[in-house]
Design a protein around this motif. Sequence first.
Motif, PDB file in Angstrom:
ATOM      1  N   LYS A 109       0.895  -1.360  -0.038  1.00  0.00           N
ATOM      2  CA  LYS A 109      -0.178   0.096  -0.013  1.00  0.00           C
ATOM      3  C   LYS A 109       0.756   1.304   0.008  1.00  0.00           C
ATOM      4  O   LYS A 109       0.511   2.077  -0.774  1.00  0.00           O
ATOM      5  N   ARG A 112       1.973   2.055  -3.359  1.00  0.00           N
ATOM      6  CA  ARG A 112       1.005   2.012  -4.256  1.00  0.00           C
ATOM      7  C   ARG A 112       1.080   0.880  -5.377  1.00  0.00           C
ATOM      8  O   ARG A 112       0.814   1.026  -6.494  1.00  0.00           O
ATOM      9  N   SER A 114      -0.542  -3.105  -6.368  1.00  0.00           N
ATOM     10  CA  SER A 114      -1.726  -3.786  -6.197  1.00  0.00           C
ATOM     11  C   SER A 114      -0.957  -5.128  -6.360  1.00  0.00           C
ATOM     12  O   SER A 114       0.084  -5.395  -6.729  1.00  0.00           O
TER      13      SER A 114
END
Length: 286
Positions: A109, A112, A114
């Motif tokens: 996270k 950033r 996924s």
Amino acid sequence: MPDWLEIVIRSTSLLIIVFLVSKAFGKRQLAQLSLFEFIAGIVVAVIAANISIGLGTPITHGLVGLSIWFIIPMLLGLLAIKSKPIRNLLEGKGAVLIKDGKIMEDNLKKERFSSDDLLEKLRAKNVFQAADVEFAVLEPDGGLSVLPKKENQPLTPKDMGMKVAPIKEPQSVVMDGEVLHEPLSTAGLSLNWLETELDKLGVSIENVYLAQVDSYGQLNVDLFDDKLQVPSPQEKPLLLATLKKCQADMEVFALSTQNKDAKKMYTTNSQKLQNAITKVEQYLQN
């Protein structure tokens, strides 16, 4: 002075300046540049373009701005080499995404990232299951370094307790039909040797696109004409075959002679040669 001539002079001068500036930044590839270096490079290019065609702007003003955007990043880059805190500030730090086989969701996270991004990076490393990874870190340049679990790592000769021959860098002795004398000398070979080896293959130097000498002194040749096939080097297999033949001949001599001293001599030397073959066989096989 005509405007077009001034643009030519400005553009030519700035082309040389930007070339020297880019050389001063070192040999790192674009993907290896820090974000700050990347932005500085873009700004330098924009300033150079504006100076080149901005006839209303004094060239001295543009050169001052260009110098600032060149000198400050260069000084920070030199400081970063000597100071880890500055290096971390400019380039960032690596982020651990997988540790002890466990995906670090919080770090994903923060970066950033996924799960799809992570799997894409793993596939680029030929890893298709996250469960096969022991440790993975996202480098400051955006690349992912992956350590597979021990059972998923490729088997190496060291794992099998095997000794392999050391390998030195190959020397390119012919390129584009021209002999490169310095690499030939580095390999400890002469032009006469090269010509003799090419004569064995039935080709001339002018027909050779690339010729390299490996660490065993074997010549590997690629020709301009892709339709012509050049036999692969056979020096090592021939040497191994010769050694085995000599060892076999000694065994035959030991069996055929009636002289006890001669029989003992042939048997002893046959065993010594067999021991030598056992030690070098793995080095002489293709």
